[in-house]
Scaffold this motif. Structure first.
Motif, mmCIF file in Angstrom:
data_model
loop_
_atom_site.group_PDB
_atom_site.id
_atom_site.type_symbol
_atom_site.label_atom_id
_atom_site.label_comp_id
_atom_site.label_asym_id
_atom_site.label_seq_id
_atom_site.Cartn_x
_atom_site.Cartn_y
_atom_site.Cartn_z
ATOM 1 N N SER A 81 0.594 -1.076 -0.257
ATOM 2 C CA SER A 81 -0.056 0.404 -0.123
ATOM 3 C C SER A 81 0.647 1.160 0.249
ATOM 4 C CB SER A 81 -1.268 -0.213 1.436
ATOM 5 O OG SER A 81 -2.006 1.040 1.163
ATOM 6 N N GLU A 82 1.873 1.169 0.565
ATOM 7 C CA GLU A 82 3.242 2.686 0.562
ATOM 8 C C GLU A 82 3.640 2.240 -0.660
ATOM 9 O OE1 GLU A 82 6.695 4.289 3.390
ATOM 10 O OE2 GLU A 82 6.128 1.966 3.765
ATOM 11 N N ALA A 83 3.640 1.588 -1.183
ATOM 12 C CA ALA A 83 4.893 1.744 -2.423
ATOM 13 C C ALA A 83 3.172 2.232 -3.496
ATOM 14 C CB ALA A 83 4.855 -0.088 -2.877
ATOM 15 N N LEU A 84 2.428 1.837 -3.730
ATOM 16 C CA LEU A 84 1.584 2.375 -4.141
ATOM 17 C C LEU A 84 0.368 3.752 -4.024
ATOM 18 C CD1 LEU A 84 -0.942 -0.704 -4.709
ATOM 19 C CD2 LEU A 84 0.572 0.387 -6.380
ATOM 20 N N HIS A 85 0.841 4.376 -2.815
ATOM 21 C CA HIS A 85 0.703 5.460 -2.519
ATOM 22 C C HIS A 85 2.065 6.468 -3.184
ATOM 23 C CE1 HIS A 85 -0.373 9.156 -0.033
ATOM 24 N NE2 HIS A 85 0.392 9.120 0.268
ATOM 25 N N LYS A 86 3.057 5.985 -2.808
ATOM 26 C CA LYS A 86 4.587 6.842 -3.428
ATOM 27 C C LYS A 86 4.384 7.030 -5.232
ATOM 28 C CE LYS A 86 7.713 5.546 0.709
ATOM 29 N NZ LYS A 86 8.816 4.899 0.696
ATOM 30 N N LEU A 87 3.619 5.634 -5.720
ATOM 31 C CA LEU A 87 3.167 6.037 -7.041
ATOM 32 C C LEU A 87 2.570 7.514 -7.286
ATOM 33 C CD1 LEU A 87 3.756 4.787 -9.803
ATOM 34 C CD2 LEU A 87 2.400 3.150 -9.294
ATOM 35 N N ALA A 88 1.534 7.057 -6.710
ATOM 36 C CA ALA A 88 0.250 7.579 -6.866
ATOM 37 C C ALA A 88 0.809 9.528 -6.655
ATOM 38 C CB ALA A 88 -0.946 7.928 -5.940
ATOM 39 N N LEU A 89 1.873 9.364 -5.339
ATOM 40 C CA LEU A 89 2.670 11.055 -5.544
ATOM 41 C C LEU A 89 3.175 11.310 -6.700
ATOM 42 C CD1 LEU A 89 3.842 10.194 -1.481
ATOM 43 C CD2 LEU A 89 1.402 11.993 -2.305
ATOM 44 N N LYS A 90 3.497 10.060 -7.069
ATOM 45 C CA LYS A 90 4.893 10.462 -8.550
ATOM 46 C C LYS A 90 3.942 10.932 -9.224
ATOM 47 C CE LYS A 90 8.668 7.655 -6.982
ATOM 48 N NZ LYS A 90 9.136 6.926 -7.193
ATOM 49 N N ASN A 91 2.857 10.164 -9.643
ATOM 50 C CA ASN A 91 1.840 10.856 -11.049
ATOM 51 C C ASN A 91 0.787 11.729 -10.967
ATOM 52 O OD1 ASN A 91 2.952 7.784 -11.578
ATOM 53 N ND2 ASN A 91 1.122 6.938 -11.773
ATOM 54 N N GLY A 92 0.893 12.230 -9.286
ATOM 55 C CA GLY A 92 -0.008 13.112 -9.383
ATOM 56 C C GLY A 92 -1.817 12.812 -8.966
ATOM 57 N N THR A 93 -1.770 11.738 -8.394
ATOM 58 C CA THR A 93 -2.886 11.076 -8.357
ATOM 59 C C THR A 93 -3.307 10.811 -6.702
ATOM 60 O OG1 THR A 93 -2.437 8.797 -9.514
ATOM 61 C CG2 THR A 93 -3.204 10.616 -10.653
ATOM 62 N N GLU A 94 -2.139 10.970 -5.896
ATOM 63 C CA GLU A 94 -2.949 10.878 -4.405
ATOM 64 C C GLU A 94 -3.922 10.755 -4.179
ATOM 65 O OE1 GLU A 94 -1.026 15.152 -4.593
ATOM 66 O OE2 GLU A 94 -1.051 13.348 -5.469
ATOM 67 N N ASP A 95 -5.260 11.595 -4.565
ATOM 68 C CA ASP A 95 -6.425 11.508 -4.479
ATOM 69 C C ASP A 95 -7.215 10.050 -4.142
ATOM 70 O OD1 ASP A 95 -6.146 12.283 -6.316
ATOM 71 O OD2 ASP A 95 -8.029 13.185 -6.916
ATOM 72 N N GLN A 96 -6.691 9.432 -5.354
ATOM 73 C CA GLN A 96 -7.043 8.590 -5.735
ATOM 74 C C GLN A 96 -6.713 7.389 -4.594
ATOM 75 O OE1 GLN A 96 -9.321 8.428 -8.259
ATOM 76 N NE2 GLN A 96 -9.536 10.213 -8.201
ATOM 77 N N PHE A 97 -5.568 7.207 -4.262
ATOM 78 C CA PHE A 97 -5.487 6.137 -3.272
ATOM 79 C C PHE A 97 -3.893 6.817 -2.628
ATOM 80 C CE2 PHE A 97 -2.224 2.719 -2.390
ATOM 81 C CZ PHE A 97 -3.363 1.178 -1.867
ATOM 82 N N PRO A 98 -4.943 7.384 -1.236
ATOM 83 C CA PRO A 98 -4.769 7.656 -0.409
ATOM 84 C C PRO A 98 -3.721 6.990 0.933
ATOM 85 C CG PRO A 98 -7.057 8.290 -0.382
ATOM 86 C CD PRO A 98 -6.234 7.101 -1.572
#
Length: 565
Positions: free
Chosen positions: A244-261
């Protein structure tokens, strides 16, 4: 394909755990769909691409160095073939070693370790002072480059959304390898062509080997900062929080952190084979994976033999054919460049067909292999040259045959990576890669043997060309490779990556089993064919655990649940 009762219990229990997940939890495929494709994957793709460039340069550099090594050490071209062979065998063994470590200990550590081995041993080639030491070092370079490929492809597939993973995998592996082959050709041309650089001996062929390590070194440095462990691997091994943490970091890099808090819970997708086997190889030796592995690996080996056979044979053929038609060396060099360039449009076409409904991975692979078979046969009989009454007509079938063969090797690896579960994905790609390297290693030997006219008395490698025997062989092997992929009877396109045997089972055509008509033969070859089920027996405690899990939850068919919703 029908799974045995214990497999159905395991996979049904896995499906029940997914359906009973807490509210708000996501499957990993749903998470990747929401996160999307963005900078996070692009950074990783850039690093992987550099590794692929380095891999391709290391694999092909010695094709351009026979004269330089001969001038320095007096080594003949035939003797230098042993250096190429040691490299190919190193790649094969490196892939097999990486298949185990990446599935057991992680993709990231395997990629980094392989990169270190490749770069360090590549630099050590600068200091070698004997032919034997050179062979040993090139074998070690092969260990590193062979270990990177399967782990890299798996990581690329596992971190991209389902709808785009095929195109991304083709682009990263296909284009980067093609760029590496172009760069190494330009490098050899710049350093060793006396017309442009009369003092080429000042540089030495060892400098060329040293320069080939630069992309790998850059990739290794960047990977330390950019590369992350595959979240899918983490999830299958029960490390949900880390995934889950790895996916959240990926979302932060993609600018979609709201889709995977941060803290979003993931649905556990278990592969219970992890608890009944001790290694990747034990899992792959069980049915239905064993049959699929044998068929896919054999297809890979046939196609690699045909592809590398074309590379070795065409220049020799052009020398003979061109001499009869008054071609200059520039004409022959131009034809070789044009034929090599066929891989670029082939990769573009593959990126389009791989995601087309009704074609997908399976028929893209079959079409590429069948195309290589057809055009090898057309080339062999000079059909286009005869119809249009021009000697240059042989370029057309050679162009298409090389492009189809290159596309077949790329899509074949992706196809394998998408039909095997996460716990054995790298291992399955590694075995196929090893088989393809064995095919590549034997291609020049067998082709050279078939090109010899023993009636002349001189049994040198390239005494006299008999193209009929060689290109018909390439055609037949390509056709057999296509038939084997058809017998696999599986299409992974448009689906989530399999997490267990039940997911793989869902890909098989209705009424068929993995391996098709060849499955009975492959089962006889299985090291575990002594077991009636083809799987190791479960202990009483494991069997009771699975049975109780089945009784305590409502019965759910694995096929009723889809990930990408």
């Amino acid at each position: 394909m029908l799974l045995n009762p214990e497999a159905r219990i395991r996979n049904r229990a896995s499906s029940e755990r997914m359906l009973d997940a807490p509210e708000g939890a996501m499957t990993i495929d749903q998470a990747l769909q929401r996160i999307g494709l963005g900078r996070g994957q692009y950074f990783s793709m850039a690093v992987m691409s550099l590794f692929w460039v380095a891999d391709s340069m290391q694999m092909f550099i010695f094709f351009y160095l026979p004269k330089a090594v001969h001038d320095d050490w007096g080594t003949t071209a035939d003797d230098l073939g042993w250096v190429d062979g040691s490299m190919f065998f190193g790649v094969a063994f490196g892939a097999l070693a990486a298949g185990h470590t990446a599935d057991q200990y992680g993709r990231k550590i395997t990629i980094l370790a392989s990169g270190v081995v490749s770069v360090v041993s590549g630099v050590m080639c600068w200091y070698t002072d004997s032919f034997f030491n050179l062979m040993v070092l090139r074998f070690i370079v092969g260990l590193g480059t062979g270990g990177f490929g399967p782990a890299s492809l798996s990581t690329t597939l596992e971190t991209c959304p389902s709808k785009s993973r095929g195109k991304v995998a083709v682009a990263v592996g296909g284009f980067s390898s093609a760029i590496g082959r172009v760069l190494v050709a330009l490098l050899a041309e710049a350093l060793y062509d006396p017309e442009y650089n009369p003092g080429y001996h000042r540089f030495g062929w060892k400098v060329c080997l040293l320069l080939c390590t630069i992309p790998g070194f850059l990739a290794l440095v960047l990977a330390l900062y950019v590369l992350s462990e595959s979240p899918r691997y983490l999830l299958v091994w029960g490390r949900k929080e880390e995934a889950s943490e790895a996916l959240h970091k990926l979302a932060l890099k993609n600018g979609t952190e709201d889709q995977f808090p941060a803290g979003t819970e993931l649905v556990a997708v278990d592969d219970d084979m992890l608890f009944t086997t001790e290694s990747t190889w034990q899992r792959l030796m069980q049915e239905p994976f064993w049959s699929g592995l044998v068929v896919a690996s054999t297809s890979h080996m046939f196609m690699a033999f045909a592809y590398f056979g074309m590379i070795f044979t065409l220049p020799v053929y052009l020398d003979t054919y061109g001499a009869h038609h008054g071609w200059t060396q520039q004409h022959k060099d131009l034809i070789l460049v044009l034929v090599a360039a066929s891989e670029i449009p082939a990769i573009f076409i593959l990126m389009f067909t791989i995601e087309l409904e009704g074609i997908g991975r399976r028929w893209s692979a079959i079409g590429s292999m069948a195309g290589a078979a057809l055009f090898c046969m057309i080339f062999n009989f000079h059909l286009i040259a005869e119809v249009f009454h021009t000697s240059y007509g042989i370029i057309v079938p050679a162009f298409f045959a090389r492009g189809c063969a290159a596309a077949a090797l790329i899509i074949g690896s992706i196809y394998v990576g998408e039909i095997f579960p996460t716990s054995m994905r790298v291992g399955s790609i590694a075995v196929c890669s090893a088989f393809s390297r064995f095919g590549a290693a034997f291609a020049p030997v067998v082709s050279g043997f078939l090109l010899v006219d023993f009636r002349l008395g001189d049994w040198g490698m390239w005494t006299k060309l008999h193209p009929l025997r060689v290109f018909v062989l390439f055609s037949l092997l390509s056709a057999l490779a296509a038939y084997l992929i058809w017998e696999l009877a599986m299409e992974p396109g448009g689906r989530h990556l399999p997490a267990n045997a039940g997911d793989t089972d869902d890909m098989v055509d209705e009424g068929r089993e993995v391996g098709g008509n060849l499955s009975e033969v492959t089962k006889l070859m299985s090291p575990m064919n002594s077991s009636a089920s083809g799987r190791p027996e479960l202990s009483d405690g494991q069997r009771n655990s699975f049975s109780n899990r089945e009784k305590s939850e409502p019965s759910v068919d694995t096929a009723t649940y889809t990930y990408d919703q």
